[in-house]
Design a protein around this motif. Structure first.
Motif, PDB file in Angstrom:
ATOM      1  N   VAL A 148      -8.560   4.208  -0.568  1.00 38.91           N
ATOM      2  CA  VAL A 148      -7.139   4.472  -0.837  1.00 38.91           C
ATOM      3  C   VAL A 148      -6.490   3.287  -1.537  1.00 38.91           C
ATOM      4  O   VAL A 148      -5.267   3.160  -1.548  1.00 38.91           O
ATOM      5  CB  VAL A 148      -6.387   4.811   0.474  1.00 38.91           C
ATOM      6  N   ASP A 174      -2.738   9.557  -8.236  1.00 40.29           N
ATOM      7  CA  ASP A 174      -4.150   9.506  -7.870  1.00 40.29           C
ATOM      8  C   ASP A 174      -4.369   9.047  -6.434  1.00 40.29           C
ATOM      9  O   ASP A 174      -5.460   9.231  -5.887  1.00 40.29           O
ATOM     10  CB  ASP A 174      -4.911   8.559  -8.809  1.00 40.29           C
ATOM     11  N   LEU A 175      -3.349   8.415  -5.830  1.00 39.39           N
ATOM     12  CA  LEU A 175      -3.485   7.881  -4.473  1.00 39.39           C
ATOM     13  C   LEU A 175      -2.654   8.658  -3.463  1.00 39.39           C
ATOM     14  O   LEU A 175      -2.356   8.150  -2.377  1.00 39.39           O
ATOM     15  CB  LEU A 175      -3.077   6.402  -4.453  1.00 39.39           C
ATOM     16  N   GLY A 176      -2.296   9.888  -3.802  1.00 38.07           N
ATOM     17  CA  GLY A 176      -1.486  10.685  -2.880  1.00 38.07           C
ATOM     18  C   GLY A 176      -2.170  10.954  -1.557  1.00 38.07           C
ATOM     19  O   GLY A 176      -1.502  11.164  -0.538  1.00 38.07           O
ATOM     20  N   HIS A 177      -3.514  10.938  -1.543  1.00 41.07           N
ATOM     21  CA  HIS A 177      -4.241  11.178  -0.297  1.00 41.07           C
ATOM     22  C   HIS A 177      -4.206   9.968   0.622  1.00 41.07           C
ATOM     23  O   HIS A 177      -4.666  10.044   1.766  1.00 41.07           O
ATOM     24  CB  HIS A 177      -5.705  11.511  -0.616  1.00 41.07           C
ATOM     25  N   GLY A 178      -3.684   8.843   0.152  1.00 42.91           N
ATOM     26  CA  GLY A 178      -3.701   7.624   0.943  1.00 42.91           C
ATOM     27  C   GLY A 178      -2.941   7.728   2.245  1.00 42.91           C
ATOM     28  O   GLY A 178      -3.250   7.008   3.205  1.00 42.91           O
ATOM     29  N   TRP A 179      -1.950   8.624   2.309  1.00 40.99           N
ATOM     30  CA  TRP A 179      -1.165   8.750   3.529  1.00 40.99           C
ATOM     31  C   TRP A 179      -2.003   9.281   4.690  1.00 40.99           C
ATOM     32  O   TRP A 179      -1.600   9.146   5.855  1.00 40.99           O
ATOM     33  CB  TRP A 179       0.034   9.670   3.280  1.00 40.99           C
ATOM     34  N   LEU A 212       0.820  -1.207   0.000  1.00 41.40           N
ATOM     35  CA  LEU A 212       0.000   0.000   0.000  1.00 41.40           C
ATOM     36  C   LEU A 212       0.853   1.257   0.000  1.00 41.40           C
ATOM     37  O   LEU A 212       0.591   2.194  -0.753  1.00 41.40           O
ATOM     38  CB  LEU A 212      -0.932   0.003   1.210  1.00 41.40           C
ATOM     39  N   SER A 213       1.875   1.292   0.845  1.00 41.28           N
ATOM     40  CA  SER A 213       2.712   2.486   0.910  1.00 41.28           C
ATOM     41  C   SER A 213       3.420   2.737  -0.421  1.00 41.28           C
ATOM     42  O   SER A 213       3.566   3.874  -0.856  1.00 41.28           O
ATOM     43  CB  SER A 213       3.733   2.359   2.041  1.00 41.28           C
ATOM     44  N   TRP A 266       0.851   4.157  -2.886  1.00 35.37           N
ATOM     45  CA  TRP A 266       0.584   5.572  -2.611  1.00 35.37           C
ATOM     46  C   TRP A 266       1.722   6.453  -3.099  1.00 35.37           C
ATOM     47  O   TRP A 266       1.503   7.581  -3.541  1.00 35.37           O
ATOM     48  CB  TRP A 266       0.375   5.781  -1.116  1.00 35.37           C
ATOM     49  N   GLN A 288     -11.801   9.947  -5.022  1.00 33.86           N
ATOM     50  CA  GLN A 288     -11.413   8.971  -4.009  1.00 33.86           C
ATOM     51  C   GLN A 288     -11.187   9.633  -2.659  1.00 33.86           C
ATOM     52  O   GLN A 288     -11.483   9.044  -1.616  1.00 33.86           O
ATOM     53  CB  GLN A 288     -10.165   8.211  -4.448  1.00 33.86           C
ATOM     54  N   ARG A 312      -8.486  11.693  -8.073  1.00 35.19           N
ATOM     55  CA  ARG A 312      -7.999  11.943  -6.722  1.00 35.19           C
ATOM     56  C   ARG A 312      -9.061  12.639  -5.885  1.00 35.19           C
ATOM     57  O   ARG A 312      -9.301  12.271  -4.739  1.00 35.19           O
ATOM     58  CB  ARG A 312      -6.717  12.796  -6.742  1.00 35.19           C
TER      59      ARG A 312
END
Length: 524
Positions: free
Chosen positions: A140, A40-45, A31-32, A35, A201, A198
């Motif tokens: 995420v 598109d997954l920058g908000h996952g943190w 997952l890390s 991200w 999500q 982004r």
């Protein structure tokens, strides 16, 4: 929480320990990396912080231990199967961190093991307490391509068409082309990292968080997710419309990032406000049902609280955590060993332009091209030799990530030159150019644009294997063979080199191989 007894200190410590290890396994795994690689997954943190807050906020309502229960043979067999699947997925996700199905299955597998452990320790109440905050992870994860094609792409195209229509009505000629808008001042795209999926999500993540934090009923959570999605679409529409207006002024780049963050902030604020509104209505409805005791729901009996966790359950949990930790550590060691091996044992080469030539001019890479290619190294230059024929060369290197699995095949002279107005006149075949450690095959062509001709040669090289870069093909079986070949060879990244060289006119065919060989230098 009514109907649930307070947990004893031993249980509290063990649950906290379980949660910390499960979160670490998720965050230190694929997952890390997903991200970090996917814009598109920058908000996952933000997801780990939201989940940790939800666990901390509901810590006083944690359930108690249930009655002691032995771990049967079936549980051990299921654990063994899950760990073998986890090993295979973890090995595949290191070279393919953005493979949506594999990421989703691996994440679901780890969460499932954590929930099974919670069920063994605290029953259904433990599953609800541990699993509720983990719903945030749904937003995420990389979404499958089918979802984007069926849901995201039509919305983007509709936004582009609507913005083009509004621009035309306002007296600014515009044309929608797919997910972009063509105006006199340039292109306005909808696929940039600060907009589009982004925002969508991130709004879904916010809706899931508020739904769990405010303890909303499931119907209201669905309404909240829908409202968040609509807010993201509206915010992105406003962003594209604003950028289309600014494009007429010629300062699109100045406002691009700011407009994206405003659209993102708008969708998050609207989602939060709708969530709070849903909570208020749910609270008023609960108050309206209080007057009659007969209308109140019967409270479930308090669970039976044990004094300690059975030894068998503890051994099962420790085994799962230790093996998962070993899989994570072993996978990282395996691919680190592979990276060190190819960098030290496979001969490497680079390109050196004739810096002493007074006609040499370096050409920078444009921002849009950089976003498209995402290279680790880029060099481009043009110059003239004694025959006064103009030369030009581009040298691109990808060292990390998976961009090189597609970019060199989609952005080489045979693709880009026809898009720039050139016509392929003749294919000259392959010439082998000598260098210190062997030969590099270059594909050669003659292109024509109006009355001008261009002799072009380019090579695609795999520095990890020390040979030409091969495209993926061969159907499903060939695709699977390629996946496992990368696992066997411990190839975490797909390195690649693209070297293209062009000479104006036809006169350089006889000395083409010599010119190329003079530009290639071994890396010591």
């Amino acid at each position: 929480m009514s109907g649930v007894r307070q947990a004893d200190p031993a249980f509290a410590g063990r649950v906290l320990w379980l949660v910390a290890l499960a979160a670490a396994a998720l965050l230190l795994g694929p997952l890390s990396r997903a991200w970090a690689l996917a814009p598109d997954l920058g908000h996952g943190w933000a997801a780990p912080m939201l989940i940790a807050y939800l666990w901390w906020e509901r810590w006083p309502q944690r359930p108690g231990l249930r009655a002691a229960r032995a771990v049967g043979a079936g549980s051990w067999v299921a654990l063994g199967v899950c760990l073998m699947v986890a090993l295979a997925l973890r090995l595949l996700l290191t070279p393919y961190p953005l493979w949506p199905v594999a990421v989703i299955v691996y994440t679901a597998l780890l969460i499932g093991l954590a929930l099974v452990a919670a069920a063994q320790v605290a029953g259904a109440a433990g599953v609800r307490w541990l699993g509720g905050p983990l719903l945030v992870l749904i937003a995420v994860l990389p979404w499958p391509g089918a979802v984007e094609r069926a849901l995201i792409l039509p919305v983007r195209e509709a936004i582009a068409s609507l913005v083009a229509e509004i621009s035309n009505l306002a007296g600014h000629p515009a044309l929608a082309a797919g997910t972009s808008v063509r105006l006199a001042g340039g292109w306005v795209g909808i696929d940039e990292a600060c907009g589009g999926i982004r925002s969508l999500q991130a709004a879904v993540m916010t809706a899931l968080f508020f739904g769990e934090w405010l303890r909303l009923p499931w119907r209201r959570r669905v309404v909240l997710i829908a409202a968040g999605g609509m807010a993201a679409v509206v915010g992105n529409f406003g962003r594209v419309l604003f950028l289309s207006w600014r494009a007429e002024s010629g300062d699109l780049a100045r406002w691009h990032d700011g407009a994206g963050w405003v659209a993102l902030g708008f969708s998050l604020v609207v989602t939060g406000l709708v969530g709070w509104r849903c909570r208020s209505r749910a609270g008023r409805k609960a108050e309206a049902g209080k007057p009659g005791a007969a209308t109140m729901k019967a409270q479930p009996p308090a669970p039976v609280v044990s004094k300690s966790v059975p030894t068998g359950i503890l051994i099962w949990m420790v085994t799962a955590v230790v093996v998962l930790g070993g899989i994570e550590a072993g996978t990282r060691a395996w691919y680190a060993r592979g990276k060190a091996r190819w960098r030290t044992t496979v001969p490497q080469w680079t390109v050196r332009f004739p810096e002493a030539n007074p006609t040499l001019r370096h050409v920078p890479l444009g921002e849009s091209a950089r976003e498209m290619l995402r290279p680790d190294v880029f060099a481009s230059a043009s110059w003239r030799e004694r025959d006064q024929a103009e030369r030009s060369a581009n040298y691109i290197v990808w060292r990390t990530g998976q961009v090189a699995r597609s970019a060199p095949f989609l952005h080489n002279p045979t693709i880009c030159l026809p898009y720039s107005g050139c016509e392929l006149e003749e294919e000259l075949g392959v010439i082998n150019v000598s260098w210190a450690h062997g030969e590099i095959p270059f594909h050669t062509y003659i292109f024509r644009r109006m009355d001008d001709t261009l002799l072009v040669a380019f090579a695609l090289w795999d520095p990890g294997r020390g040979g030409p870069l091969q495209s993926r093909g061969g159907g499903w079986m060939g695709w699977w063979r390629d996946q496992w070949r990368d696992v066997r060879e411990a190839r975490q990244d797909q390195p690649a080199q693209l070297f293209s060289y062009a000479i104006a006119g036809r006169g350089g065919r006889d000395r083409l191989a010599k010119d190329l060989s003079a530009l290639i230098r071994p890396v010591e």
